[in-house]
Motif scaffolding. Structure first.
Motif, PDB file in Angstrom:
ATOM      1  N   ALA A 135      11.213  47.408  -7.417  1.00  0.00           N
ATOM      2  CA  ALA A 135      10.355  46.246  -7.629  1.00  0.00           C
ATOM      3  C   ALA A 135      10.799  45.456  -8.859  1.00  0.00           C
ATOM      4  CB  ALA A 135       8.901  46.679  -7.761  1.00  0.00           C
ATOM      5  N   VAL A 136      11.143  46.157  -9.926  1.00  0.00           N
ATOM      6  CA  VAL A 136      11.606  45.498 -11.149  1.00  0.00           C
ATOM      7  C   VAL A 136      12.936  44.807 -10.899  1.00  0.00           C
ATOM      8  CG1 VAL A 136      12.445  45.892 -13.507  1.00  0.00           C
ATOM      9  CG2 VAL A 136      10.348  47.003 -12.724  1.00  0.00           C
ATOM     10  N   ARG A 137      13.865  45.487 -10.251  1.00  0.00           N
ATOM     11  CA  ARG A 137      15.179  44.899  -9.964  1.00  0.00           C
ATOM     12  C   ARG A 137      15.031  43.620  -9.139  1.00  0.00           C
ATOM     13  NH1 ARG A 137      17.713  49.258  -8.897  1.00  0.00           N
ATOM     14  NH2 ARG A 137      17.093  49.461  -6.732  1.00  0.00           N
ATOM     15  N   HIS A 138      14.167  43.661  -8.139  1.00  0.00           N
ATOM     16  CA  HIS A 138      13.955  42.489  -7.274  1.00  0.00           C
ATOM     17  C   HIS A 138      13.331  41.334  -8.076  1.00  0.00           C
ATOM     18  CE1 HIS A 138      13.562  40.342  -3.543  1.00  0.00           C
ATOM     19  NE2 HIS A 138      12.277  40.134  -3.792  1.00  0.00           N
ATOM     20  N   ALA A 139      12.338  41.630  -8.898  1.00  0.00           N
ATOM     21  CA  ALA A 139      11.692  40.582  -9.701  1.00  0.00           C
ATOM     22  C   ALA A 139      12.676  39.972 -10.697  1.00  0.00           C
ATOM     23  CB  ALA A 139      10.470  41.146 -10.415  1.00  0.00           C
ATOM     24  N   LEU A 140      13.521  40.793 -11.321  1.00  0.00           N
ATOM     25  CA  LEU A 140      14.528  40.272 -12.245  1.00  0.00           C
ATOM     26  C   LEU A 140      15.527  39.372 -11.520  1.00  0.00           C
ATOM     27  CD1 LEU A 140      15.343  43.309 -14.554  1.00  0.00           C
ATOM     28  CD2 LEU A 140      14.363  41.124 -15.264  1.00  0.00           C
ATOM     29  N   TRP A 141      15.953  39.792 -10.342  1.00  0.00           N
ATOM     30  CA  TRP A 141      16.897  38.986  -9.571  1.00  0.00           C
ATOM     31  C   TRP A 141      16.270  37.636  -9.213  1.00  0.00           C
ATOM     32  CZ3 TRP A 141      16.730  37.528  -4.282  1.00  0.00           C
ATOM     33  CH2 TRP A 141      17.891  36.904  -3.826  1.00  0.00           C
ATOM     34  N   GLN A 142      15.007  37.655  -8.796  1.00  0.00           N
ATOM     35  CA  GLN A 142      14.328  36.401  -8.478  1.00  0.00           C
ATOM     36  C   GLN A 142      14.174  35.523  -9.718  1.00  0.00           C
ATOM     37  OE1 GLN A 142      10.677  37.703  -6.549  1.00  0.00           O
ATOM     38  NE2 GLN A 142      11.491  37.018  -4.592  1.00  0.00           N
ATOM     39  N   ALA A 143      13.844  36.121 -10.864  1.00  0.00           N
ATOM     40  CA  ALA A 143      13.706  35.357 -12.102  1.00  0.00           C
ATOM     41  C   ALA A 143      15.032  34.709 -12.496  1.00  0.00           C
ATOM     42  CB  ALA A 143      13.199  36.252 -13.223  1.00  0.00           C
ATOM     43  N   LYS A 144      16.131  35.427 -12.313  1.00  0.00           N
ATOM     44  CA  LYS A 144      17.466  34.886 -12.595  1.00  0.00           C
ATOM     45  C   LYS A 144      17.750  33.682 -11.697  1.00  0.00           C
ATOM     46  CE  LYS A 144      22.347  36.178 -12.185  1.00  0.00           C
ATOM     47  NZ  LYS A 144      22.910  35.838 -13.489  1.00  0.00           N
ATOM     48  N   GLN A 145      17.491  33.833 -10.399  1.00  0.00           N
ATOM     49  CA  GLN A 145      17.727  32.738  -9.467  1.00  0.00           C
ATOM     50  C   GLN A 145      16.881  31.520  -9.814  1.00  0.00           C
ATOM     51  OE1 GLN A 145      20.109  32.760  -7.005  1.00  0.00           O
ATOM     52  NE2 GLN A 145      20.640  34.654  -8.029  1.00  0.00           N
ATOM     53  N   LEU A 146      15.625  31.750 -10.158  1.00  0.00           N
ATOM     54  CA  LEU A 146      14.725  30.660 -10.514  1.00  0.00           C
ATOM     55  C   LEU A 146      15.210  29.943 -11.769  1.00  0.00           C
ATOM     56  CD1 LEU A 146      12.077  29.190  -9.867  1.00  0.00           C
ATOM     57  CD2 LEU A 146      10.893  30.898 -11.246  1.00  0.00           C
ATOM     58  N   ALA A 147      15.629  30.688 -12.788  1.00  0.00           N
ATOM     59  CA  ALA A 147      16.088  30.083 -14.033  1.00  0.00           C
ATOM     60  C   ALA A 147      17.390  29.306 -13.846  1.00  0.00           C
ATOM     61  CB  ALA A 147      16.270  31.153 -15.106  1.00  0.00           C
ATOM     62  N   GLU A 148      18.294  29.830 -13.026  1.00  0.00           N
ATOM     63  CA  GLU A 148      19.606  29.197 -12.874  1.00  0.00           C
ATOM     64  C   GLU A 148      19.625  28.078 -11.845  1.00  0.00           C
ATOM     65  OE1 GLU A 148      22.426  32.873 -14.360  1.00  0.00           O
ATOM     66  OE2 GLU A 148      22.351  32.448 -12.221  1.00  0.00           O
ATOM     67  N   THR A 149      18.792  28.145 -10.816  1.00  0.00           N
ATOM     68  CA  THR A 149      18.834  27.141  -9.757  1.00  0.00           C
ATOM     69  C   THR A 149      17.571  26.296  -9.666  1.00  0.00           C
ATOM     70  OG1 THR A 149      17.881  28.565  -8.034  1.00  0.00           O
ATOM     71  CG2 THR A 149      20.288  28.674  -8.360  1.00  0.00           C
ATOM     72  N   GLY A 150      16.490  26.775 -10.286  1.00  0.00           N
ATOM     73  CA  GLY A 150      15.222  26.052 -10.188  1.00  0.00           C
ATOM     74  C   GLY A 150      14.447  26.376  -8.934  1.00  0.00           C
ATOM     75  N   GLU A 151      14.968  27.307  -8.129  1.00  0.00           N
ATOM     76  CA  GLU A 151      14.312  27.668  -6.875  1.00  0.00           C
ATOM     77  C   GLU A 151      14.259  29.175  -6.727  1.00  0.00           C
ATOM     78  OE1 GLU A 151      16.551  25.984  -3.686  1.00  0.00           O
ATOM     79  OE2 GLU A 151      16.140  23.928  -4.280  1.00  0.00           O
ATOM     80  N   LEU A 152      13.192  29.643  -6.066  1.00  0.00           N
ATOM     81  CA  LEU A 152      13.138  31.057  -5.699  1.00  0.00           C
ATOM     82  C   LEU A 152      13.942  31.239  -4.423  1.00  0.00           C
ATOM     83  CD1 LEU A 152       9.426  32.066  -6.319  1.00  0.00           C
ATOM     84  CD2 LEU A 152      11.438  32.981  -7.448  1.00  0.00           C
ATOM     85  N   PRO A 153      14.655  32.352  -4.293  1.00  0.00           N
ATOM     86  CA  PRO A 153      15.406  32.600  -3.061  1.00  0.00           C
ATOM     87  C   PRO A 153      14.442  32.792  -1.899  1.00  0.00           C
ATOM     88  CG  PRO A 153      15.480  34.517  -4.497  1.00  0.00           C
ATOM     89  CD  PRO A 153      14.788  33.437  -5.253  1.00  0.00           C
TER      90      PRO A 153
END
Length: 108
Positions: free
Chosen positions: A84-102
């Motif tokens: 759960a933590v790994r998935h949330a971190l990955w989503q946070a990274k995507q949001l910060a770098e692209t402005g969108e959630l995957p």
């Protein structure tokens, strides 16, 4: 010795870290955690790190073990808190770098 903590100690979960190609003020605008991590509030511990001389920001998180999370936070981390933590971190990274959630169902 079994490697399990005694009754007077709590088990420390390992940190999971993602490197985000953005400065800290873009990762944490107005000091607010990204939505994927806010959903796990109460179930995780989060740190923002800026490595010396680095051109990125490190976002680190780990499940809390003591006291065990309750309510919605416990439901969201489910049986595998590290996943759960790994998935949330990955989503946070995507949001910060692209402005969108995957899209839902995408894995990282």
């Amino acid at each position: 010795m079994t490697g399990r903590p005694g009754p007077d100690r709590w088990w420390t979960q390992p940190w999971q870290v993602v490197a985000i190609a953005r400065p800290p003020d873009e990762v944490l605008p107005a000091g607010i955690w990204p939505e994927p991590l806010r959903r796990l509030d109460g179930a995780i511990q989060v740190e923002l790190r800026r490595p010396p001389g680095g051109r990125h920001t490190e976002l680190a998180a780990r499940p809390v073990s003591d006291p065990a999370p309750t309510g919605l936070a416990a439901h969201l981390i489910g049986d595998d808190p590290q996943l759960a933590v790994r998935h949330a971190l990955w989503q946070a990274k995507q949001l910060a770098e692209t402005g969108e959630l995957p899209p839902t169902g995408a894995a990282g």
